[in-house]
Design a protein around this motif. Structure first.
Motif, PDB file in Angstrom:
ATOM      1  N   VAL A 223       6.518  -2.045  -7.855  1.00 24.63           N
ATOM      2  CA  VAL A 223       7.896  -2.439  -7.554  1.00 24.63           C
ATOM      3  C   VAL A 223       8.115  -2.503  -6.044  1.00 24.63           C
ATOM      4  O   VAL A 223       8.825  -3.393  -5.543  1.00 24.63           O
ATOM      5  CB  VAL A 223       8.885  -1.463  -8.218  1.00 24.63           C
ATOM      6  N   MET A 224       7.499  -1.594  -5.314  1.00 27.10           N
ATOM      7  CA  MET A 224       7.602  -1.657  -3.853  1.00 27.10           C
ATOM      8  C   MET A 224       6.947  -2.921  -3.310  1.00 27.10           C
ATOM      9  O   MET A 224       7.396  -3.468  -2.290  1.00 27.10           O
ATOM     10  CB  MET A 224       6.961  -0.411  -3.228  1.00 27.10           C
ATOM     11  N   LEU A 233       6.917  -1.293   5.408  1.00 31.40           N
ATOM     12  CA  LEU A 233       6.202  -0.142   5.971  1.00 31.40           C
ATOM     13  C   LEU A 233       5.138  -0.595   6.965  1.00 31.40           C
ATOM     14  O   LEU A 233       4.948   0.017   8.026  1.00 31.40           O
ATOM     15  CB  LEU A 233       5.565   0.668   4.842  1.00 31.40           C
ATOM     16  N   SER A 234       4.418  -1.677   6.620  1.00 26.40           N
ATOM     17  CA  SER A 234       3.379  -2.182   7.532  1.00 26.40           C
ATOM     18  C   SER A 234       3.993  -2.688   8.833  1.00 26.40           C
ATOM     19  O   SER A 234       3.450  -2.475   9.918  1.00 26.40           O
ATOM     20  CB  SER A 234       2.590  -3.302   6.843  1.00 26.40           C
ATOM     21  N   SER A 239       1.819   4.297   7.925  1.00 26.62           N
ATOM     22  CA  SER A 239       0.608   4.227   7.100  1.00 26.62           C
ATOM     23  C   SER A 239       0.963   4.355   5.621  1.00 26.62           C
ATOM     24  O   SER A 239       1.575   5.335   5.192  1.00 26.62           O
ATOM     25  CB  SER A 239      -0.363   5.342   7.502  1.00 26.62           C
ATOM     26  N   GLN A 240       0.569   3.357   4.833  1.00 26.85           N
ATOM     27  CA  GLN A 240       0.799   3.421   3.392  1.00 26.85           C
ATOM     28  C   GLN A 240      -0.043   4.517   2.752  1.00 26.85           C
ATOM     29  O   GLN A 240       0.395   5.182   1.820  1.00 26.85           O
ATOM     30  CB  GLN A 240       0.465   2.069   2.752  1.00 26.85           C
ATOM     31  N   THR A 241      -1.250   4.715   3.269  1.00 26.48           N
ATOM     32  CA  THR A 241      -2.126   5.746   2.710  1.00 26.48           C
ATOM     33  C   THR A 241      -1.539   7.130   2.906  1.00 26.48           C
ATOM     34  O   THR A 241      -1.578   7.975   2.008  1.00 26.48           O
ATOM     35  CB  THR A 241      -3.518   5.660   3.361  1.00 26.48           C
ATOM     36  N   LEU A 242      -0.966   7.378   4.100  1.00 26.65           N
ATOM     37  CA  LEU A 242      -0.419   8.696   4.393  1.00 26.65           C
ATOM     38  C   LEU A 242       0.876   8.959   3.634  1.00 26.65           C
ATOM     39  O   LEU A 242       1.075  10.041   3.072  1.00 26.65           O
ATOM     40  CB  LEU A 242      -0.184   8.836   5.901  1.00 26.65           C
TER      41      LEU A 242
END
Length: 362
Positions: A223-224, A233-234, A239-242
């Motif tokens: 959904v995001m 976010l980018s 950081s998407q991972t964090l």
């Protein structure tokens, strides 16, 4: 009428629309057919004020579905262009290739290898983020980790308790009927203890968490993606991972071992009740003989499997969630693939661990 050269002309005027033609459509059609018998006749439609698709279709059928020598207004040209369009040829038939099944199998294998490589890459990025965040503990998203532990752990306790209790009852009931035949009633404690603590507890908790929490994680990230929050976010350099992957992996790595202990306890309670009802084994006797029947290494093995299963489920769920395309169809397909892959990987890893540690805990 005839022109000065003696050529026949058919001149139309008025409103050639459905409302005007409907009362006399049959009569008009007969008159038009009579005029259309003159193969070299010219048709003059320049005095036609309005023309809709019904009028154009009536003329087209009267002409024998071919365009005669025609003069008409520019705005009326599209009606006859659409009618006179050549039908598209049928698509060419492709011959079935004898090696098509092998090609499909090869593509599926390459897709599987690509998926595995991407999951390993995601795990590597996660390790790098974890190492970097350990030097700066304030960057670690503690609130997200706590929220994910609550959602994946605390909220899963009721369903795990219900399923674990029923599994313990069924396993104890079926084992008791066979043990009674050979007079080995007391060994039901060994069967329940080893089977639940070592295998059934971890695998049951992992499958339920994969279907419940894994699908939720994939859907959340999907959904995001659909709402372009991941792109935001980018753009902001976050950081998407964090912020997204690390809290989910850490939360499941903590919550699933605890859920394994919970499902073990509830399943053993269910098995204890069924053993007392079916074989008459006292509750105190069951609890007293359980530690000696089940070596402690089985408990640690189950907890270790729970932690490994939690990490794998979270990684697979986040992998499929991050690769979802911005469409609802991709969201549904990605969630389904995530659950199926997570359950399959859990069963494969459990089988591999069972073979590797076959001499431990007996």
């Amino acid at each position: 009428m005839l022109d000065p050269d003696g050529r026949p002309w058919v001149r139309l005027s008025g409103a050639w629309v459905l409302r005007s033609m409907l009362p006399q459509a049959a009569q008009l059609h007969r008159q038009l057919l009579a005029y259309a018998r003159e193969a070299n006749a010219w048709w003059d439609l320049r005095d036609v004020q309005t023309l809709d698709t019904a009028g154009a279709l009536l003329l087209w059928r009267s002409w024998g579905r071919r365009r005669p020598q025609l003069m008409l207004r520019v705005e009326h040209e599209p009606a006859f262009v659409n009618l006179s369009a050549e039908p598209s040829p049928p698509p060419p038939r492709h011959m079935r290739e004898p090696l098509a099944p092998i090609a499909v199998l090869g593509r599926n294998f390459l897709s599987l290898v690509e998926q595995a490589a991407q999951i390993v890459l995601l795990a590597g990025l996660l390790v790098l983020e974890a190492v970097q965040s350990s030097r700066h503990p304030t960057r670690i998203p503690w609130r997200e980790i706590s929220a994910n532990i609550y959602r994946t752990g605390a909220q899963a306790l009721p369903i795990l308790a219900l399923v674990g209790f029923l599994v313990g009852v069924v396993l104890s009931y079926l084992s008791a009927r066979q043990l009674r035949v050979y007079g080995a009633d007391i060994y039901i404690i060994n069967i329940l203890g080893i089977g639940i603590v070592r295998e059934l507890g971890p695998i049951l908790a992992a499958i339920l968490v994969a279907g419940r929490s894994g699908s939720s994680m994939t859907a959340q990230l999907g959904v995001m993606r659909v709402t372009e929050e991941l792109d935001a976010l980018s753009v902001m350099g976050i950081s998407q991972t964090l912020r997204l992957v690390l809290p989910k992996v850490v939360a499941l790595a903590i919550a699933l071992p605890l859920l394994v202990l919970w499902s073990n306890a509830i399943a053993l309670i269910g098995g204890m009740f069924a053993a007392n009802w079916e074989l008459g084994i006292d509750y105190r006797q069951f609890l007293h003989n359980l530690p000696s029947a089940v070596p402690l290494s089985n408990l640690w093995l189950g907890i270790g499997k729970g932690m490994m299963f939690g990490i794998l489920i979270a990684l697979i769920a986040c992998h499929y969630g991050l690769r979802i395309k911005p469409s609802t169809e991709s969201l549904g397909a990605g969630t389904t693939d995530s659950v199926v892959t997570a359950i399959t990987v859990v069963i494969l890893v459990d089988a591999a661990i069972a073979v590797m540690f076959s001499s431990v805990g007996y």
